[in-house]
Design an enzyme around this catalytic site. Structure first.
Site, mmCIF file in Angstrom:
data_model
loop_
_atom_site.group_PDB
_atom_site.id
_atom_site.type_symbol
_atom_site.label_atom_id
_atom_site.label_comp_id
_atom_site.label_asym_id
_atom_site.label_seq_id
_atom_site.Cartn_x
_atom_site.Cartn_y
_atom_site.Cartn_z
ATOM 1 N N ASP A 17 7.110 -4.991 -5.442
ATOM 2 C CA ASP A 17 5.370 -4.389 -5.057
ATOM 3 C C ASP A 17 5.456 -2.777 -4.866
ATOM 4 O O ASP A 17 6.448 -2.353 -4.708
ATOM 5 C CB ASP A 17 5.706 -4.991 -3.405
ATOM 6 C CG ASP A 17 4.877 -6.685 -3.200
ATOM 7 O OD1 ASP A 17 5.567 -6.536 -4.859
ATOM 8 O OD2 ASP A 17 4.953 -6.906 -2.023
ATOM 9 N N HIS A 24 10.675 -4.010 -3.702
ATOM 10 C CA HIS A 24 9.430 -2.473 -3.587
ATOM 11 C C HIS A 24 10.188 -1.487 -5.071
ATOM 12 O O HIS A 24 10.797 -1.000 -4.051
ATOM 13 C CB HIS A 24 9.428 -2.259 -2.442
ATOM 14 C CG HIS A 24 8.582 -2.657 -1.179
ATOM 15 N ND1 HIS A 24 9.527 -3.795 -0.529
ATOM 16 C CD2 HIS A 24 7.593 -3.466 -0.556
ATOM 17 C CE1 HIS A 24 8.530 -4.488 -0.046
ATOM 18 N NE2 HIS A 24 6.709 -3.872 -0.153
#
Length: 685
Positions: free
Chosen positions: A77, A226
């Site tokens: 992400d 992430h």
């Protein structure tokens, strides 16, 4: 015969539209710059994960799906990030693995090449909103906008559509409520089986342990990591360890893991929208950066100017005063056009001066309000009245010069009231044979209202501080029409009062300096003038001044290459005028637009601190200038209010004058409507 063109008006529409476009671009940049990462906010409360992490919302309710047995879907992400995403892509390529990247749309627009690399290497893209807000805390229209903008960004960068999305802070209960909005836009919502919370940066071992499948588990599931939003060095190392240490599993994309077809090609319209969005965002970023440096530069220049003004004024004030001696006959010339309100007080103040043998010549330039009759009825023996058809102020001055008997000529506006010692103090610098012109100290008589106080402060701070500085620099560009004196020889060398610019006093002063004479400032020679009483009158006066100054500066531009007084005028005076009275004011509308942007997107304390600090410096400079001129400080409270209306009017005058100068417009010499307040002042002193 000259043709006078009306002042252009279309540029105001262009200025307004340009300001709105600039504000919109800055607001877009502010909106985009709000994007952050999962670690940028407090951890939201966890919600129960449905049966499967991939959700489809339909008329029959929510259906879920999970990754097939023997597969792990690594998801990243908050990217793409130019530092961390390439490192992760290199690791995936090295181990022939694929992953899914839930991208932030604003980052896609900033790094389209990196986004294209993700797709080209067989990975999958998903929507992670455009600016990474908590979708559960924003209205439905903002949720849809975030999804649409990101979809457009991806289409513009890759030419592909996207079918999956993950809401930021997807472990929160509020985020779950946004799944229905996403379903209405045609997306499948992807949550996670294993949230590594790598954004906490709690160690590579902890990240790997959170992502590793349970021993004996048939399915690896969806793992949340992430690749953007902060320092992701631990995530990169954890990815390397997962790819090398976890055996018996395939690393797949989410769509591959749940059996979804690959995303298709985006339509032409979507691609065009995406490209346009990227260009707009890029332009907004560049504009915001350029505006920031413009603000820094203009603020720096303004502070330097203020410091130089104050230091020069301090040095000028320490000069010994001029002596008081008789320097020969003085002729005072008063050009008058419809000056009935003040002409009697002006003439009486001139006659009452203590300098002996002064003659006063009033040149009535075709007045229609009885100005000449008032002068005649005064019956003063030392006052001579000349009447002529209306020909303009320069012609009236030249008529008076031709009729004068003195070698020292004082040129006075018809609304100016002299202090009793003003003429004697004004002519004292002529004891130096190199001085050809002297400026007096003009003060505003009608300063009771807010507009009058603003002009009073402008005269004291701007005009008089500037003249002290110009005197020290030997580059005085303007001897004011209200109170100025010239040596007849210097006036003749300059060719008389010129009539081809609107600022004949500036034009004449520059011509005198280029003829080899010096111009100085006599601060003790005080005269009172009536300033415009309305914003309309102020606009007309300042437009004539500003436009005339531009004309005069252009006319005398060759002074830049000259030596002596003319060269000092060119390389000091003209450069100063061009920088601080022409170019810098043109940036003021941009500064105001940036201020509006700052109120919306910058910390309020930061905006307030800058404004208060700059205003405080102006107040201190104004206080010092008032002290130098022996004026009371009770008008200081209006300095902050000058930023609201008065400042805008003055810089808009510069805009209007610049456009008129480019188009070659002209304006006649027009008399200002007088109220007689200068005359009233004379009777009360």
């Amino acid at each position: 015969m000259r043709r006078y063109r009306r002042a252009p008006r279309a540029h105001w529409v262009l200025l307004l539209l340009g300001s709105l476009v600039l504000l919109a671009e800055l607001c877009l940049n502010g909106y985009v710059e709000q994007s952050g990462g999962e670690g940028g906010q407090p951890v939201p409360a966890a919600a129960e994960t449905p049966t499967g992490p991939v959700l489809r919302v339909g008329p029959d309710g929510v259906t879920t799906a999970g990754v097939t047995a023997g597969a792990i879907a690594l998801t990243y992400d908050d990217g793409p990030d130019p530092r961390w995403t390439p490192q992760i892509l290199d690791l995936l390529r090295e181990h022939h693995a694929h992953a899914t990247f839930f991208v932030v749309g604003s980052q896609v627009n900033r790094y389209p090449e990196l986004t294209r690399r993700i797709v080209a290497e067989g990975h999958e893209l998903g929507v992670h909103t455009f600016t990474h807000p908590d979708l559960g805390s924003v209205p439905a229209w903002r949720q849809r906008l975030e999804l649409t903008l990101t979809q457009n960004a991806i289409a513009g960068a890759t030419g592909r559509t996207v079918q999956i999305m993950r809401p930021p802070y997807s472990s929160s209960t509020a985020a779950m409520a946004t799944v229905r909005t996403a379903a209405g836009e045609g997306y499948l919502a992807v949550l996670t089986d294993r949230d590594t919370e790598d954004w906490r940066r709690h160690g590579v071992d902890a990240i790997v342990d959170a992502a590793r499948p349970e021993p004996g588990a048939a399915s690896g599931g969806i793992v949340m990591l992430h690749d953007g939003g902060g320092d992701r060095a631990q995530t990169v190392e954890a990815t390397r360890r997962l790819l090398t240490e976890v055996h018996g599993y395939r690393f797949v994309t989410v769509s591959e893991g749940v059996g979804l077809p690959a995303a298709g090609a985006a339509g032409t319209v979507a691609v065009v929208r995406g490209v346009a969005l990227r260009w707009t965002q890029t332009a907004a970023r560049w504009l915001a950066a350029a505006m920031w440096w413009l603000i820094v530069l203009s603020t720096g220049l303004a502070l330097v100017r203020l410091a130089v003004q104050v230091l020069a004024a301090r040095r000028h004030a320490r000069r010994p005063p001029y002596g008081r001696r008789y320097l020969g006959r003085v002729s005072v010339i008063v050009p008058a056009f419809n000056e009935a309100a003040n002409i009697a007080a002006t003439v009486r103040s001139l006659v009452a001066n203590d300098y002996p043998g002064t003659e006063v010549i009033v040149v009535d330039d075709g007045s229609t309000d009885g100005t000449a009759d008032i002068v005649r009825r005064l019956g003063l023996p030392s006052v001579h009245l000349i009447r002529q058809a209306n020909a303009g102020k320069p012609a009236a001055l030249n008529t008076g010069v031709a009729a004068a008997h003195g070698d020292l000529l004082v040129l006075v506006d018809g609304d100016t009231v002299f202090e009793p010692e003003a003429i004697g103090r004004l002519v004292q610098p002529f004891a130096d044979p190199g001085v050809g012109a002297v400026s007096g100290n003009t003060k505003v008589a009608n300063r009771s209202g807010l507009l009058g106080r603003w002009q009073h402060l402008e005269y004291v701070i701007g005009f008089n501080l500037d003249r002290r500085m110009f005197d020290l620099g030997e580059c005085m560009p303007t001897i004011p029409g209200a109170i100025g004196a010239f040596r007849r020889e210097a006036l003749a060398d300059a060719g008389g009062v010129p009539a081809d610019t609107l600022a004949e006093d500036t034009d004449l002063t520059m011509a005198v300096l280029r003829a080899g004479w010096r111009a100085v400032y006599a601060a003790e020679a005080v005269a009172w003038t009536e300033a415009p009483g309305t914003l309309r009158q102020l606009w007309r006066q300042r437009y004539r001044w500003c436009y005339g100054t531009m004309q005069a500066a252009w006319k005398h531009r060759r002074a830049l290459r000259e030596r002596g007084p003319g060269g000092r005028l060119g390389r000091r005076g003209l450069v100063y005028l061009a920088l601080f009275q022409m170019l810098l004011p043109l940036t003021a509308p941009l500064v105001d637009v940036y201020a509006v942007y700052g109120l919306a997107f910058l910390p309020l304390w930061q905006v307030a601190a800058v404004w208060c600090g700059f205003t405080a410096l102006q107040v201190l400079a104004a206080a010092y200038a008032l002290r130098l001129d022996r004026e009371p400080a009770r008008s200081l409270w209006t300095v902050p209010l000058q930023q609201v209306v008065y400042r805008q009017l003055l810089y808009l005058v510069v805009v209007q004058s610049s456009v008129a100068a480019l188009l070659g417009g002209r304006q006649r010499w027009q008399a200002m409507a007088r109220t007689g307040q200068a005359a009233a002042l004379a009777t009360t002193r």
